[in-house]
Design an enzyme around this catalytic site. Sequence first.
Site, PDB file in Angstrom:
ATOM      1  N   GLU A  21      13.627  41.767   5.514  1.00  0.00           N
ATOM      2  CA  GLU A  21      14.899  41.234   6.029  1.00  0.00           C
ATOM      3  C   GLU A  21      15.436  42.112   7.161  1.00  0.00           C
ATOM      4  OE1 GLU A  21      18.824  42.032   4.765  1.00  0.00           O
ATOM      5  OE2 GLU A  21      18.143  42.674   2.793  1.00  0.00           O
ATOM      6  N   LYS A 155      23.156  45.319  -5.187  1.00  0.00           N
ATOM      7  CA  LYS A 155      23.942  46.451  -4.695  1.00  0.00           C
ATOM      8  C   LYS A 155      24.994  46.845  -5.731  1.00  0.00           C
ATOM      9  CE  LYS A 155      24.486  44.497  -0.698  1.00  0.00           C
ATOM     10  NZ  LYS A 155      23.358  43.601  -0.592  1.00  0.00           N
TER      11      LYS A 155
END
Length: 299
Positions: A21, A155
């Site tokens: 990404e 995250k």
Amino acid sequence: MRLAPEVAEALAGGRPVVALESAIVTHGLPRPRNLEVAREAEAAVRDAGALPATIAIVAGEARVGLDDEALVAVAERDDVVKCGVRDLAPVAARGGYGGTTVAATAHLAARAGIRVFATGGLGGVHREARQSWDESADLEVLARTGIVVVCAGVKSILDVGATLERLETLNVTVLGYRTDRFPGFYLSDSDFPVPWRVESAAEVVSVVRASDELGTEGSAVVVANPLPSAEQLDPALHDRVLAEGLIAAEAAGVRCKDVTPFLLDHLARETGGASLEANTRLVVRNARLAAEIASELPG
Ligand code: PSU
Ligand code: MN
């Protein structure tokens, strides 16, 4: 959408390709570290015997596999937009530049015929989601995209428990790589268990094969790869700085897609770069494991 020639050739020849990404490069890491990490991740994929295909929008074109010029442009330009799936078409239509999130990268990778993808940490349910409804579009795309995503969990700025519940609801398979604990991105352990444990890249591939056989290949397989505890961010430092960051984000009125970059930046500054070191290590480790998995997958 344009595939780099070497990516097209590798896919046609059934050779292993790993998608990477670019939102982490454009919006997740500060310069110049972002470009270094992008190059290190590509090198890790190559060293493990696969071809890297970093995905981004470059001058209006969705590119799968970037040459060095494109990688530098995406890492250094000031006008690069953080692109979820819904942003791809507007950015492309106006000839712009975009760093693709997990959602947008997974979408484009699958469209290009790539089955394995490496990132840092997935997006998920934000901590105040009950009020804000802020849940990453990563989850919706993983629910309907047949791709293997190697990550270090979600995250740690997120509500990890709620995100795991949503992944369950969305029928996303979650595998812990050599662990019973769901990793916490900068931390080795998020304090939540992982539904399934695997010991090797070959074992991941047998899950993918079974998924094809059983007709569940339309949703993602998440491979959660923790940092070893010796390489994680100090948990006490992490918890303190994150708590301050959440308060700062609230006070500054940060919203929507700016929340994730704001908190990552806060952590980097307030840990004196230690979170960046952990972030770099986990991205490179994930790229390497993704390459091992891609190499075991039949073309
Ligand atoms: N992982 C990282 N750094 C990042 C991200 C992931 O190590 O910057 C990015 C990914 O692109 C992910 C996005 O898709 O953050 C999630 O943002 P949001 O919460 O706005 O959906
Ligand atoms: Mn969001």
